[in-house]
Structures are given as C-alpha cells and as structure tokens.
Design a protein around this motif. Structure first.
Motif, mmCIF file in Angstrom:
data_model
loop_
_atom_site.group_PDB
_atom_site.id
_atom_site.type_symbol
_atom_site.label_atom_id
_atom_site.label_comp_id
_atom_site.label_asym_id
_atom_site.label_seq_id
_atom_site.Cartn_x
_atom_site.Cartn_y
_atom_site.Cartn_z
ATOM 1 N N ASP A 1 0.808 -1.220 0.000
ATOM 2 C CA ASP A 1 0.000 0.000 0.000
ATOM 3 C C ASP A 1 0.844 1.274 0.000
ATOM 4 O OD1 ASP A 1 -2.252 -1.553 0.045
ATOM 5 O OD2 ASP A 1 -2.503 -1.452 2.229
ATOM 6 N N GLN A 2 2.117 1.151 0.330
ATOM 7 C CA GLN A 2 2.967 2.342 0.367
ATOM 8 C C GLN A 2 3.555 2.703 -1.002
ATOM 9 O OE1 GLN A 2 5.106 3.360 4.130
ATOM 10 N NE2 GLN A 2 5.415 1.140 4.218
ATOM 11 N N ALA A 3 3.375 1.837 -1.972
ATOM 12 C CA ALA A 3 3.922 2.093 -3.304
ATOM 13 C C ALA A 3 3.358 3.384 -3.873
ATOM 14 C CB ALA A 3 3.602 0.928 -4.240
ATOM 15 N N GLY A 4 4.258 4.214 -4.396
ATOM 16 C CA GLY A 4 3.854 5.479 -4.985
ATOM 17 C C GLY A 4 3.652 6.594 -3.984
ATOM 18 N N GLY A 5 3.815 6.296 -2.708
ATOM 19 C CA GLY A 5 3.607 7.322 -1.681
ATOM 20 C C GLY A 5 4.797 8.258 -1.566
#
Length: 247
Positions: free
Chosen positions: A123-127
């Motif tokens: 879920d942290q991808a691209g954050g």
C-alpha cells in the motif's frame, strides 16, 4: 584555388572544379572527431549511446556504479557546501570511465520494476512519505516467496525471468530497511535469491536479451554490491554467516 589548398580542404574532392564527382554523386560526411580524438568521457558515452540505439526496445541506461571521488573519505564539510565545485568531466581518465557500470532498461524491464515496486511496498507504493518497521521485513520475505512460487513459472523464457529478478532485487536493495530491522530468518530466502541468480546467469546474453558490453558487467556489479550490503547487515547476527552466492 591553388592545388595545395584544394588538397588540404576536407571537402576538396567534392567541391574542386576538376573533380568528376559532385556532392550529388557522393555524400559529404560531416567532420566528426574520431573516437581516439575524443575525451575518454565522450568516447564512453558515445559507445553507451550506440548500444542503446542498436536496440529499439531499450529506453535508456540506469547507473549502477559511478566514478569514485578522490576526496569521498574526507570530512562532510565539502558535501554540505552550497557551491560545490563542478567536476571537469574532460579530465576523467579512460581507467576511471571504465569503472562505470550501467544496466540497459527496456520497456518490459521498466514495467517489471514498477510491478515489483508495488509487490514489495504494498500500500505504500507510490507514496511520497513511507514508514517502515520490523513488519516490513516479513512483507519483503513474503514478496520473495510469491515471486518464487507463482510469478517465476509465469515468466516464460530466460529474458522474462531476468527482467523479473532484476526488478525484484533492485527494489529490495533500494528499500533496505528489512536488512537492519528484522527478527531473524532472512537468510534462507536471500540464499534462494542468490541461487536463482546463479542459475539464470548461466544463460548466454542472447537468451537473457542483454548486451555484453554494458548490461552483463552492470548486473554482475549490481549483485556484487548487493552481496556486500546484505551480508554486512545480516551477518551481524546470522549463524552460520550468510553467503549470497550469485555466481
């Protein structure tokens, strides 16, 4: 025009009124410096560019190892300076340029880098802001076994497997918190990762769809740097010590 002047002109043959050939009969090539007349810096990047241009699938190179600075072991005062003196690239020697390592990135390789980024980071991808704790080490381990047990068989051919494994390894090397913040048990999957690389790299460059001049030495350099990094981190507590055997 004197005969001497005509002979010394770089386009004398094409423009001399005594010549039987004209510019229409023979293409006048621009005066391009021979590679031996270029600086080592320019000659290196000419070769790098030529390798990229030979394969339409290549988007461009990614840097694996740069040129070491002579003063990199000195105090950090120079690094904090707002007006750091720019390096004169024309003074790089051929020996220095040959220490550079690159891996060529194809469209599929780029796609796999993005795919593995999402697999590793979840879920942290691209954050823009990411937070890691001990649980991230389990996320990385689970991501590896998902790759090994499911994605590996779906990657048809050594070239597809190369792109997949490079993308995964690049991401776990970049987001390396798991190496330092874990509760143990990382050694087994890292050994498996090394074994997968060892079997894969036995394939010739043609089957891996990589060039021999830059990408083959580039990936060996990348894996050697990864080996040193992961062994230094995990061997602080590992017993027996981890040996990342990729070749």
């Amino acid at each position: 025009m004197s005969k001497r002047a005509a002979e010394s002109s770089p386009v004398g043959t094409a423009t001399s009124p005594k010549s039987t050939k004209t510019a229409d009969d023979e293409e006048i090539k621009p005066c391009v410096p021979a590679e031996e007349e270029m600086t080592p810096y320019d000659a290196f990047f000419k070769r790098l560019s030529a390798t990229k241009d030979r394969d339409p699938k290549i988007l461009g190179p990614t840097l694996i190892r740069g040129i070491s600075r002579d003063d990199e072991d000195e105090d950090d005062e120079d690094e904090d300076s707002e007006e750091e003196e720019e390096v004169d690239k024309s003074k790089y020697t051929a020996e220095q340029m040959e220490t550079l390592r690159y891996v060529m990135i194809t469209k599929n390789r780029e796609d796999k880098l993005n795919e593995m980024n999402e697999l590793v980071l979840g879920d942290q991808a691209g954050g823009s802001f990411m937070c890691f704790n001990t649980s991230f080490s389990y996320d990385v381990m689970n991501a590896f076994y998902h790759l090994k047990n499911k994605l590996w068989a779906r990657a048809k051919g050594p070239d597809a497997k190369f792109d997949l494994l490079f993308a995964f390894t690049q991401n776990v090397e970049r987001y390396d918190c798991w190496m330092h913040d874990n509760e143990g048990g990382m050694e087994d999957w890292v050994k498996d990762l090394g074994s997968m690389w060892k079997r894969l790299l036995k394939n010739p460059d043609e089957k891996l769809d990589i060039d021999s001049e830059f990408t083959r030495p580039g990936i060996i350099c990348f894996l050697d740097l990864f080996k040193k990094k992961v062994e230094e981190a995990l061997n602080e507590y590992a017993d027996p010590p981890l040996n990342f055997k990729f070749q």
